[in-house]
Motif scaffolding. Structure first.
Motif, PDB file in Angstrom:
ATOM      1  N   LEU A 113      13.583   8.356 -39.355  1.00 21.85           N
ATOM      2  CA  LEU A 113      12.964   7.309 -39.920  1.00 21.85           C
ATOM      3  C   LEU A 113      13.983   6.463 -40.426  1.00 21.85           C
ATOM      4  O   LEU A 113      14.569   6.506 -41.289  1.00 21.85           O
ATOM      5  N   THR A 114      13.755   5.266 -39.531  1.00 25.04           N
ATOM      6  CA  THR A 114      14.719   4.075 -39.839  1.00 25.04           C
ATOM      7  C   THR A 114      14.072   2.955 -40.138  1.00 25.04           C
ATOM      8  O   THR A 114      13.020   2.574 -39.698  1.00 25.04           O
ATOM      9  N   SER A 115      14.692   1.855 -40.322  1.00 28.95           N
ATOM     10  CA  SER A 115      14.288   0.442 -40.398  1.00 28.95           C
ATOM     11  C   SER A 115      13.916  -0.211 -39.091  1.00 28.95           C
ATOM     12  O   SER A 115      13.034  -0.940 -39.254  1.00 28.95           O
ATOM     13  N   ASP A 116      14.138   0.574 -38.063  1.00 29.35           N
ATOM     14  CA  ASP A 116      13.901   0.074 -36.708  1.00 29.35           C
ATOM     15  C   ASP A 116      12.299   0.534 -36.389  1.00 29.35           C
ATOM     16  O   ASP A 116      11.595   0.253 -35.362  1.00 29.35           O
ATOM     17  N   ASP A 117      12.072   1.407 -37.354  1.00 29.40           N
ATOM     18  CA  ASP A 117      10.512   2.221 -37.081  1.00 29.40           C
ATOM     19  C   ASP A 117       9.418   1.591 -37.291  1.00 29.40           C
ATOM     20  O   ASP A 117       9.320   1.031 -38.590  1.00 29.40           O
ATOM     21  N   HIS A 118       8.516   1.523 -36.611  1.00 26.73           N
ATOM     22  CA  HIS A 118       6.981   1.209 -36.919  1.00 26.73           C
ATOM     23  C   HIS A 118       5.949   2.275 -36.700  1.00 26.73           C
ATOM     24  O   HIS A 118       5.834   2.636 -35.562  1.00 26.73           O
ATOM     25  N   ILE A 119       5.691   2.848 -37.613  1.00 25.34           N
ATOM     26  CA  ILE A 119       5.028   4.196 -37.528  1.00 25.34           C
ATOM     27  C   ILE A 119       3.657   4.220 -37.676  1.00 25.34           C
ATOM     28  O   ILE A 119       2.952   3.201 -38.395  1.00 25.34           O
ATOM     29  N   LEU A 120       2.843   5.208 -37.228  1.00 25.77           N
ATOM     30  CA  LEU A 120       1.693   5.369 -37.438  1.00 25.77           C
ATOM     31  C   LEU A 120       1.705   6.944 -38.067  1.00 25.77           C
ATOM     32  O   LEU A 120       2.060   7.836 -37.557  1.00 25.77           O
ATOM     33  N   PHE A 121       0.973   6.930 -39.352  1.00 21.89           N
ATOM     34  CA  PHE A 121       0.915   8.316 -39.985  1.00 21.89           C
ATOM     35  C   PHE A 121      -0.694   8.957 -39.485  1.00 21.89           C
ATOM     36  O   PHE A 121      -1.563   8.288 -39.769  1.00 21.89           O
ATOM     37  N   ILE A 122      -0.524  10.369 -39.131  1.00 22.01           N
ATOM     38  CA  ILE A 122      -1.568  10.900 -38.785  1.00 22.01           C
ATOM     39  C   ILE A 122      -1.715  12.124 -39.692  1.00 22.01           C
ATOM     40  O   ILE A 122      -0.812  13.052 -39.952  1.00 22.01           O
ATOM     41  N   ASP A 123      -3.005  12.422 -40.267  1.00 27.47           N
ATOM     42  CA  ASP A 123      -3.120  13.697 -41.054  1.00 27.47           C
ATOM     43  C   ASP A 123      -4.529  14.067 -40.991  1.00 27.47           C
ATOM     44  O   ASP A 123      -5.353  13.443 -40.425  1.00 27.47           O
TER      45      ASP A 123
END
Length: 189
Positions: A113-123
């Motif tokens: 998990l870095t500053s380059d990441d554009h994340i989608l959180f799924i739960d």
């Protein structure tokens, strides 16, 4: 998502204190066909966003996150609820579990998990938003961008959705529970 609403009404169980149990098809025993339909719906919702990684938290978010990652051809990383001795460059946050009524120290490696990441959180659930806020904290520590959050079920009578909206994060739930008063499941149309 009609099929999900039908399963919640057919197989979901309500317990006092606002607890909805869906362990016969989502978060203990899983229905793989339903889980794939859930993943396909999440892909439709989030496909236009600049996402390069799927994030979830162990354990109930792993199955839908893996299927979303598979369909979007993206890596999936799960936040751990126990701090391993072997993890390097660890980012840490504390999350309170509504269901288990306890705090967890959760962690993820800054390698994943870095500053380059554009994340989608799924739960699986959005209730009070504690897991989501833990993800917000970890993303801030990493300098990552949260592009969206997807939940299988939201309990609208708890304040998790409001907390996410206040953060300015785009999110969607595939089924929304309006009420569990008197142990009667009431879903939003």
């Amino acid at each position: 998502m009609d099929i999900l609403n039908e399963r919640i009404m057919q197989d979901g169980k309500c317990f006092p204190g606002g607890i909805l149990k869906v362990d016969s098809f989502i978060n203990h025993q899983m229905d793989p066909t339903l889980m794939m339909q859930i993943a396909e719906e999440f892909v439709k919702i989030f496909q236009g966003r600049n996402i390069n990684k799927i994030i979830t938290i162990e354990a109930s978010g792993i199955a839908p996150a893996i299927l979303v990652g598979y369909l979007m051809r993206l890596p999936v990383v799960f936040i751990k609820k126990k701090v391993p001795k072997t993890m390097e460059r660890m980012l840490v946050s504390t999350i309170h579990s509504f269901t288990k009524d306890r705090n967890y120290t959760v962690c993820i490696s800054n390698d994943y998990l870095t500053s380059d990441d554009h994340i989608l959180f799924i739960d699986d659930f959005l209730a009070y938003g504690n897991a989501a806020m833990g993800v917000v904290d970890l993303a801030r520590q990493a300098g990552a961008t949260i592009e969206g959050m997807g939940f299988i079920i939201e309990k609208a009578f708890q304040d998790g959705g409001e907390r996410i909206r206040k953060e300015g994060i785009f999110y969607r739930a595939l089924a929304t529970v309006e009420s569990l008063d008197d142990c009667k499941i009431v879903l939003r149309d």
